[in-house]
Design a protein around this motif. Structure first.
Motif, PDB file in Angstrom:
ATOM      1  N   HIS A   1       4.628  -5.428   5.419  1.00 28.17           N
ATOM      2  CA  HIS A   1       5.881  -4.688   5.199  1.00 28.17           C
ATOM      3  C   HIS A   1       6.739  -4.693   6.474  1.00 28.17           C
ATOM      4  O   HIS A   1       7.955  -4.533   6.397  1.00 28.17           O
ATOM      5  CB  HIS A   1       5.588  -3.264   4.719  1.00 28.17           C
ATOM      6  CG  HIS A   1       4.836  -3.216   3.409  1.00 28.17           C
ATOM      7  ND1 HIS A   1       4.529  -2.052   2.761  1.00 28.17           N
ATOM      8  CD2 HIS A   1       4.353  -4.200   2.619  1.00 28.17           C
ATOM      9  CE1 HIS A   1       3.870  -2.333   1.634  1.00 28.17           C
ATOM     10  NE2 HIS A   1       3.738  -3.626   1.541  1.00 28.17           N
TER      11      HIS A   1
ATOM     12  N   HIS B   1      -4.133  -6.682   3.056  1.00 27.80           N
ATOM     13  CA  HIS B   1      -5.032  -5.527   3.209  1.00 27.80           C
ATOM     14  C   HIS B   1      -6.317  -5.892   3.961  1.00 27.80           C
ATOM     15  O   HIS B   1      -7.276  -5.135   3.947  1.00 27.80           O
ATOM     16  CB  HIS B   1      -5.368  -4.873   1.857  1.00 27.80           C
ATOM     17  CG  HIS B   1      -4.172  -4.282   1.164  1.00 27.80           C
ATOM     18  ND1 HIS B   1      -4.270  -3.253   0.256  1.00 27.80           N
ATOM     19  CD2 HIS B   1      -2.862  -4.566   1.269  1.00 27.80           C
ATOM     20  CE1 HIS B   1      -3.053  -2.940  -0.192  1.00 27.80           C
ATOM     21  NE2 HIS B   1      -2.177  -3.736   0.415  1.00 27.80           N
TER      22      HIS B   1
ATOM     23  N   GLU C   1       5.094   2.532  -0.286  1.00 28.10           N
ATOM     24  CA  GLU C   1       4.799   1.585  -1.377  1.00 28.10           C
ATOM     25  C   GLU C   1       3.315   1.609  -1.701  1.00 28.10           C
ATOM     26  O   GLU C   1       2.926   1.451  -2.854  1.00 28.10           O
ATOM     27  CB  GLU C   1       5.227   0.164  -0.970  1.00 28.10           C
ATOM     28  CG  GLU C   1       5.231  -0.832  -2.135  1.00 28.10           C
ATOM     29  CD  GLU C   1       3.842  -1.240  -2.595  1.00 28.10           C
ATOM     30  OE1 GLU C   1       3.627  -1.325  -3.812  1.00 28.10           O
ATOM     31  OE2 GLU C   1       2.962  -1.455  -1.737  1.00 28.10           O
ATOM     32  N   GLU C   2       2.487   1.826  -0.661  1.00 25.03           N
ATOM     33  CA  GLU C   2       1.025   1.714  -0.823  1.00 25.03           C
ATOM     34  C   GLU C   2       0.433   2.970  -1.455  1.00 25.03           C
ATOM     35  O   GLU C   2      -0.366   3.669  -0.845  1.00 25.03           O
ATOM     36  CB  GLU C   2       0.357   1.447   0.543  1.00 25.03           C
ATOM     37  CG  GLU C   2       0.829   0.195   1.258  1.00 25.03           C
ATOM     38  CD  GLU C   2       0.247  -1.090   0.655  1.00 25.03           C
ATOM     39  OE1 GLU C   2      -0.465  -1.014  -0.359  1.00 25.03           O
ATOM     40  OE2 GLU C   2       0.542  -2.154   1.211  1.00 25.03           O
TER      41      GLU C   2
ATOM     42  N   CYS D   1      -0.081  -5.432   5.114  1.00 19.36           N
ATOM     43  CA  CYS D   1       0.509  -5.954   3.873  1.00 19.36           C
ATOM     44  C   CYS D   1       1.831  -6.656   4.167  1.00 19.36           C
ATOM     45  O   CYS D   1       2.539  -7.074   3.261  1.00 19.36           O
ATOM     46  CB  CYS D   1       0.685  -4.824   2.851  1.00 19.36           C
ATOM     47  SG  CYS D   1       0.695  -5.404   1.137  1.00 19.36           S
TER      48      CYS D   1
ATOM     49  N   LEU E   1      -0.871   0.553   6.373  1.00 20.63           N
ATOM     50  CA  LEU E   1      -2.125   0.929   5.690  1.00 20.63           C
ATOM     51  C   LEU E   1      -3.118   1.577   6.659  1.00 20.63           C
ATOM     52  O   LEU E   1      -3.098   1.295   7.855  1.00 20.63           O
ATOM     53  CB  LEU E   1      -2.764  -0.335   5.100  1.00 20.63           C
ATOM     54  CG  LEU E   1      -2.094  -0.895   3.840  1.00 20.63           C
ATOM     55  CD1 LEU E   1      -2.386  -2.374   3.681  1.00 20.63           C
ATOM     56  CD2 LEU E   1      -2.554  -0.118   2.605  1.00 20.63           C
TER      57      LEU E   1
HETATM   58 ZN   LIG Z   1      -0.214  -3.678   0.021  1.00 14.54          ZN
END
Ligand SMILES: [Zn+2]
Ligand SMILES: [Zn+2]
Length: 387
Positions: free
Chosen positions: A105, A359, A137-138, A103, A82
């Protein structure tokens, strides 16, 4: 069965991969280093096939069991980070300014790599495991891109399973529910065009700020007065831009926001109501109100049979009392939803313990969760593909 011995033994190695990934976060589809790392590992593990560039930068590893023929199941992790400045101060903190794995990942990718290593070594199943590593994904819909690239057909994937960590849920616990587990999203931008003029002579203007303000109030009724109270819908206005001077009534105003729902008919109704309110208020005040409306990720829907299967696997790994099988849906969204639209499967949450939330700049994936997540993947594959 508790945690697999091998998973406990591999924890340090997998945590090492996780921390390496954490130091080098990448965004959206630009996960070249991460995908490269994943590809190199999968090849080193001896996967039968490693396919790159699916859905732009996704990677799939194919592992065939030694017990004969059987179906193919897909296990999916996400690889992207992110645009956040990390403040954890951890020795493995992000080395890239403005980007971080907030997040988890990095943890998802590392756990699935750990499971792939074990499954490629032991191959104690009949059929095939496809380990899926997706980009973006984000917000970028990398999962959708992989599906559109024909991933399901190409590898003949019959069922898919996904996992996400959940801060606040104790390590060693899992949480899931049948049916909708995460929401569908939509975004709207509404432009109110009135007539600007002198602030002291408002009667000669059509004030877009007054109209847009009424609209913000009216939009609250989509949830409170147009939707059955037992159904879930969120309508949030998150932007409001208008005006430049204290003595000028501006020409236009713009508001924007997001809609979250769990059912297609509720999503449709919400859009209809938003459009009708805009049109009606525009008419009432003599302004033009333009609506741009776009749908995002669909509902993440757990197929009942696969959800039961996944929760039984989790109970087998974690112990019966450690699995919450009927949590409330979460109104966030997840692009594993596209894979669940393409094939039956289930999405489960794994406890990340008492950490900062997803986040958040202070978040870090909890490496203590690694043996639990790895054991879940391995047990799921070996049970789904039992000879
Ligand atoms: Zn996320
Ligand atoms: Zn995530």
């Amino acid at each position: 069965m508790p945690i697999l011995n091998c998973a406990a033994e591999m924890q340090e190695e997998v945590a090492g991969w996780r921390r390496h990934l954490h130091q080098t976060p990448e965004l959206n589809f630009d996960v070249f280093q991460t995908a490269g790392f994943v590809t190199e590992k999968l090849k080193a593990f001896g996967c039968d096939e490693v396919v790159t560039g699916l859905g732009k930068t996704g990677v799939v590893g194919i592992i065939r069991g030694r017990k004969g023929d059987g179906p193919t199941i897909g296990l999916r992790a996400d690889m992207d980070a992110l645009p956040i400045d990390e403040i954890t101060g951890k020795p493995w903190a992000s080395t890239v300014r403005g980007k971080m794995h907030a997040c988890g990942h990095d943890g998802h990718t590392a756990m699935l790599l750990g499971a792939a290593k074990y499954l490629a070594e032991t191959r104690n199943f009949a059929g095939t495991v496809a380990v899926i590593f997706q980009p973006a994904e984000e917000g970028g819909g990398g999962g959708n891109e992989m599906v559109k690239d024909g991933m399901m057909e190409r590898f003949d994937i019959e069922k898919v399973f996904g996992m996400h960590n959940m801060p606040g849920l104790p390590v060693g616990q899992f949480a899931i529910r049948p049916g909708p587990i995460m929401a569908a999203t939509a975004a709207f931008t509404i432009t109110v065009k009135g007539r600007g003029g002198h602030a002291a002579m408002p009667h000669g203007t059509i004030d877009p700020i007054v109209i847009a303000s009424q609209l913000v109030g009216a939009l609250q009724t989509v949830a409170s007065r147009s939707t059955d109270p037992v159904e879930a819908v969120v309508v949030s206005v998150t932007k409001f831009h208008a005006g430049d001077a204290y003595n000028v009534i501006s020409e236009s105003a713009e508001i924007a926001g997001t809609v979250r729902t769990l059912k297609k008919q509720i999503a449709k109704k919400a859009e209809e109501r938003i459009r009708a309110l805009c049109e009606g208020l525009g008419l009432a005040f003599g302004a033009t109100v333009a609506v741009e409306y776009s749908s995002g990720y669909p509902v993440t829907f757990n197929h009942p049979e696969e959800m039961m299967f996944a929760s039984d696997i989790a109970a087998n790994v974690a112990g019966d009392g450690q699995v919450h099988r009927a949590i409330e849906p979460i109104m966030g969204s997840e692009d594993f939803s596209y894979m669940l639209e393409a094939r039956p499967g289930a999405f489960i949450f794994i406890g990340n313990g008492d950490t900062a939330g997803l986040h958040n700049p202070a978040y870090d994936f909890n490496d203590e969760a690694i043996p639990h997540g790895m054991s879940y993947w391995v047990k799921l594959a070996e049970t789904a593909l039992a000879a």
